[in-house]
Motif scaffolding. Structure first.
Motif, PDB file in Angstrom:
ATOM      1  N   LYS A 125       6.963 -12.214  18.978  1.00 27.03           N
ATOM      2  CA  LYS A 125       7.958 -12.912  20.259  1.00 27.03           C
ATOM      3  C   LYS A 125       8.714 -11.696  20.258  1.00 27.03           C
ATOM      4  N   PHE A 126       9.609 -11.483  20.616  1.00 27.99           N
ATOM      5  CA  PHE A 126      10.133 -10.028  21.199  1.00 27.99           C
ATOM      6  C   PHE A 126      11.590 -10.419  21.966  1.00 27.99           C
ATOM      7  N   GLU A 127      12.894 -11.283  19.926  1.00 34.49           N
ATOM      8  CA  GLU A 127      13.630 -11.472  19.949  1.00 34.49           C
ATOM      9  C   GLU A 127      14.240 -11.874  18.905  1.00 34.49           C
ATOM     10  N   PHE A 128      15.939 -11.477  19.111  1.00 36.12           N
ATOM     11  CA  PHE A 128      17.064 -12.118  17.705  1.00 36.12           C
ATOM     12  C   PHE A 128      16.278 -11.808  16.544  1.00 36.12           C
ATOM     13  N   ASN A 129      14.663 -12.965  16.401  1.00 35.66           N
ATOM     14  CA  ASN A 129      14.758 -13.658  14.790  1.00 35.66           C
ATOM     15  C   ASN A 129      14.096 -13.209  14.843  1.00 35.66           C
ATOM     16  N   ASN A 130      13.114 -12.391  15.017  1.00 39.29           N
ATOM     17  CA  ASN A 130      11.877 -11.306  14.730  1.00 39.29           C
ATOM     18  C   ASN A 130      12.061  -9.974  14.302  1.00 39.29           C
ATOM     19  N   TRP A 131      13.242  -9.685  14.596  1.00 37.81           N
ATOM     20  CA  TRP A 131      13.246  -8.156  15.132  1.00 37.81           C
ATOM     21  C   TRP A 131      14.002  -7.913  13.352  1.00 37.81           C
ATOM     22  N   TYR A 132      12.999  -6.855  13.088  1.00 35.98           N
ATOM     23  CA  TYR A 132      13.160  -6.331  11.528  1.00 35.98           C
ATOM     24  C   TYR A 132      13.744  -5.017  11.757  1.00 35.98           C
ATOM     25  N   VAL A 133      14.903  -4.533  10.674  1.00 38.86           N
ATOM     26  CA  VAL A 133      13.857  -2.473  10.632  1.00 38.86           C
ATOM     27  C   VAL A 133      14.374  -2.189   9.420  1.00 38.86           C
ATOM     28  N   PRO A 134      13.062  -1.412   9.496  1.00 41.06           N
ATOM     29  CA  PRO A 134      12.009  -1.241   8.589  1.00 41.06           C
ATOM     30  C   PRO A 134      13.546  -0.326   7.529  1.00 41.06           C
ATOM     31  N   LYS A 135      13.291  -0.365   5.775  1.00 41.01           N
ATOM     32  CA  LYS A 135      14.297  -1.161   5.019  1.00 41.01           C
ATOM     33  C   LYS A 135      13.908   0.240   4.818  1.00 41.01           C
ATOM     34  N   GLU A 136      12.993   1.647   5.031  1.00 43.51           N
ATOM     35  CA  GLU A 136      13.041   2.652   5.118  1.00 43.51           C
ATOM     36  C   GLU A 136      14.532   3.342   5.468  1.00 43.51           C
ATOM     37  N   LEU A 137      14.697   3.002   6.741  1.00 42.52           N
ATOM     38  CA  LEU A 137      15.318   3.033   7.705  1.00 42.52           C
ATOM     39  C   LEU A 137      16.582   2.286   7.305  1.00 42.52           C
ATOM     40  N   ASP A 138      16.949   1.706   6.335  1.00 37.39           N
ATOM     41  CA  ASP A 138      18.060   0.215   6.821  1.00 37.39           C
ATOM     42  C   ASP A 138      18.856   0.623   5.285  1.00 37.39           C
ATOM     43  N   THR A 139      17.396   0.346   4.241  1.00 36.33           N
ATOM     44  CA  THR A 139      18.899  -0.170   2.473  1.00 36.33           C
ATOM     45  C   THR A 139      17.708   0.852   1.421  1.00 36.33           C
ATOM     46  N   GLU A 140      16.739   1.967   1.821  1.00 34.06           N
ATOM     47  CA  GLU A 140      16.662   2.862   0.911  1.00 34.06           C
ATOM     48  C   GLU A 140      17.111   4.059   0.742  1.00 34.06           C
ATOM     49  N   ALA A 141      16.799   4.588   0.471  1.00 35.93           N
ATOM     50  CA  ALA A 141      17.829   6.333   0.322  1.00 35.93           C
ATOM     51  C   ALA A 141      16.850   7.501   0.651  1.00 35.93           C
ATOM     52  N   PHE A 142      17.535   8.575   0.563  1.00 34.46           N
ATOM     53  CA  PHE A 142      16.775   9.235   1.064  1.00 34.46           C
ATOM     54  C   PHE A 142      17.361  10.349   0.544  1.00 34.46           C
ATOM     55  N   ASN A 143      16.414  11.147   0.057  1.00 32.40           N
ATOM     56  CA  ASN A 143      16.184  12.228  -1.288  1.00 32.40           C
ATOM     57  C   ASN A 143      17.569  13.260  -1.406  1.00 32.40           C
ATOM     58  N   PHE A 144      18.681  13.644  -1.910  1.00 29.41           N
ATOM     59  CA  PHE A 144      19.320  14.073  -1.872  1.00 29.41           C
ATOM     60  C   PHE A 144      18.939  15.550  -1.958  1.00 29.41           C
ATOM     61  N   VAL A 145      18.688  16.862  -1.913  1.00 33.86           N
ATOM     62  CA  VAL A 145      17.441  17.894  -1.693  1.00 33.86           C
ATOM     63  C   VAL A 145      18.810  19.204  -2.237  1.00 33.86           C
ATOM     64  N   GLU A 146      19.606  20.048  -1.411  1.00 33.33           N
ATOM     65  CA  GLU A 146      20.190  20.373  -1.978  1.00 33.33           C
ATOM     66  C   GLU A 146      21.608  20.544  -0.774  1.00 33.33           C
ATOM     67  N   SER A 147      22.195  21.302  -1.282  1.00 29.52           N
ATOM     68  CA  SER A 147      23.645  21.394  -0.389  1.00 29.52           C
ATOM     69  C   SER A 147      24.601  22.965  -0.430  1.00 29.52           C
ATOM     70  N   ASP A 148      25.153  23.848   0.596  1.00 30.71           N
ATOM     71  CA  ASP A 148      25.686  25.164   0.588  1.00 30.71           C
ATOM     72  C   ASP A 148      27.070  24.598   0.961  1.00 30.71           C
ATOM     73  N   GLU A 149      27.685  25.513   0.930  1.00 28.64           N
ATOM     74  CA  GLU A 149      29.169  25.752   1.426  1.00 28.64           C
ATOM     75  C   GLU A 149      29.389  24.805   2.666  1.00 28.64           C
ATOM     76  N   ASN A 150      28.202  24.600   3.922  1.00 20.47           N
ATOM     77  CA  ASN A 150      28.867  23.735   4.934  1.00 20.47           C
ATOM     78  C   ASN A 150      27.427  23.124   5.722  1.00 20.47           C
ATOM     79  N   GLN A 151      26.918  22.666   4.121  1.00 21.32           N
ATOM     80  CA  GLN A 151      25.665  21.608   5.613  1.00 21.32           C
ATOM     81  C   GLN A 151      24.734  21.274   3.792  1.00 21.32           C
ATOM     82  N   ALA A 152      24.434  20.282   3.967  1.00 19.42           N
ATOM     83  CA  ALA A 152      23.585  19.548   3.197  1.00 19.42           C
ATOM     84  C   ALA A 152      22.261  18.792   3.660  1.00 19.42           C
TER      85      ALA A 152
END
Length: 408
Positions: A125-152
């Motif tokens: 059912k579409f109710e809060f008790n059944n709603w789960y954010v995918p861990k890839e969008l919630d608790t798991e990290a993205f890989n930091f590739v590189e950064s320069d003087e004004n962007q990452a």
């Protein structure tokens, strides 16, 4: 002068040679300031990326999906614009459904509800008790590739399954760039007065279909979804301009019943603009269809004299957007291009925030194998006197500060 540095708390990355390494040093900044939040976050997250240009700064967390956690227009002692859930972060707790750690701008994927949802398992059912954010969008990290003087740059490959059981193999790439007043002129089309303090940043968000088959409407499509969490208050109002026109040609002006109908005293809707209370005291969400949407929305904090603007990609003539309403849908691609959310108590008495959100989405993406699509979302905060902010509000949102104040 633009600069970037990586706040290493515990471990090093392969890109450390391109960044200045700093440690954690307590300075006793007031709560609510950027300095306070920067020191707090450095205690709890590793490898934070800070981009700076004079007194303008943004802070990004690879651990939280390349999320822009907060920003300032006045240095460490200036106001921290992102909502941060200090108690949850300090507790170290991992919640089952969603970890509302906060953050001024985060990457998600749509749709949230419906038969193509990424947040509900099949036949629930579409109710809060059944709603789960995918861990890839919630608790798991993205890989930091590189950064320069004004962007990452950040990226992450993931495999997700929707409500109908369709599997998506995809790659997410996220580029965060700090913006200056010249950038603001190019994006917003007007000069920012010298007397106005500003911080701005842009996120360029891309997904690539890594699977062998084209994504298909029948089994579900995804969309890039960008959400910004800000600090709510009794004197903060969300402003959403939209296209003027009759319902017969353009459809309803606003969707205002995502979590129940929003009372009129909280949402004022006019011919070409709406005002939505952002006090964090009653849960509600609004949406603007692609037929009505304009590529901008904002908010005004009258107490602190802060005008916030979100500008974003909005492809002309494209009308297929995923539908995120919490129900099985007759029209799963009649969703909204623009959303705003005001947090409030849940049915069980708990609360995620309080905070409010400004949101934008890409169209539904029917990508071929190896095909890529990009959605850009830009955020600006302006601090100044009434005369300067009046000019910006009128030119960007089409409303005066007096009109905004009358909605309180």
């Amino acid at each position: 002068m633009l600069c970037c540095f990586l706040c290493l708390v515990s471990c090093k990355t392969k890109n450390e040679q391109s960044a200045n390494v700093v440690g954690v040093e307590k300075e006793g900044y007031a709560k609510g300031s950027f300095g306070y939040d920067r020191e707090f976050l450095m205690e709890h997250y590793k490898d934070l990326v800070v981009l700076e240009n004079g007194e303008s700064s943004i802070l990004i967390s690879p651990e939280l999906q390349g999320r822009v956690m907060t920003s300032t227009a006045k240095g460490d002692e200036g106001k921290s614009f992102g909502w941060i859930n200090h108690d949850l972060i300090a507790s170290g707790e991992k919640k089952e459904h969603f970890n509302p750690t906060g953050g001024e701008e985060r990457f998600w994927l749509g749709p949230e509800g419906g038969q193509n949802s990424l947040y509900f398992e099949k036949d629930t059912k579409f109710e809060f008790n059944n709603w789960y954010v995918p861990k890839e969008l919630d608790t798991e990290a993205f890989n930091f590739v590189e950064s320069d003087e004004n962007q990452a740059f950040f990226e992450r490959e993931m495999k997700l399954v929707n409500y109908t059981g369709t599997t998506f193999d995809l790659k997410v790439q996220r580029n965060i760039k700090l913006l200056d007043k010249e950038d603001a002129f190019e994006i917003l089309g007007l000069s920012i007065p010298e007397t106005v303090n500003m911080v701005g940043f842009a996120s360029e968000n891309s997904i690539t279909n890594l699977g062998t088959e084209r994504w298909d409407k029948k089994t579900g499509l995804l969309s890039i979804w960008i959400l910004s969490m800000f600090n709510s208050s009794d004197e903060t109002t969300i402003i959403v301009p939209f296209k003027k026109g009759d319902v017969e040609h353009l459809g309803n002006k606003v969707t205002d019943d995502y979590f129940g109908k929003i009372p009129k005293e909280r949402l004022q809707v006019y011919d070409s603009v709406l005002f939505f209370k952002a006090d964090g005291k009653e849960r509600g969400k609004i949406g603007i269809s692609p037929q009505r949407a304009l590529p901008v929305l904002g908010s005004y904090d009258a107490k602190n004299k802060v005008l916030t603007i979100a500008k974003f990609s909005l492809p002309e003539g494209v009308t297929d957007y995923v539908n995120s309403q919490w129900e099985l849908q007759e029209f799963p691609y009649s969703g909204d291009a623009v959303n705003a959310y005001n947090d409030g108590p849940l049915e069980d008495g708990g609360q995620l925030g309080p905070f409010y959100e400004l949101e934008s989405s890409s169209p539904a993406l029917d990508l071929k194998s190896d095909e890529k699509s990009t959605h850009v979302h830009q955020t600006f905060h302006f601090e100044g006197d009434d005369a300067d902010l009046e000019k910006l509000a009128r030119n960007i949102l089409g409303v005066s500060l007096k009109e905004i104040a009358e909605q309180q």
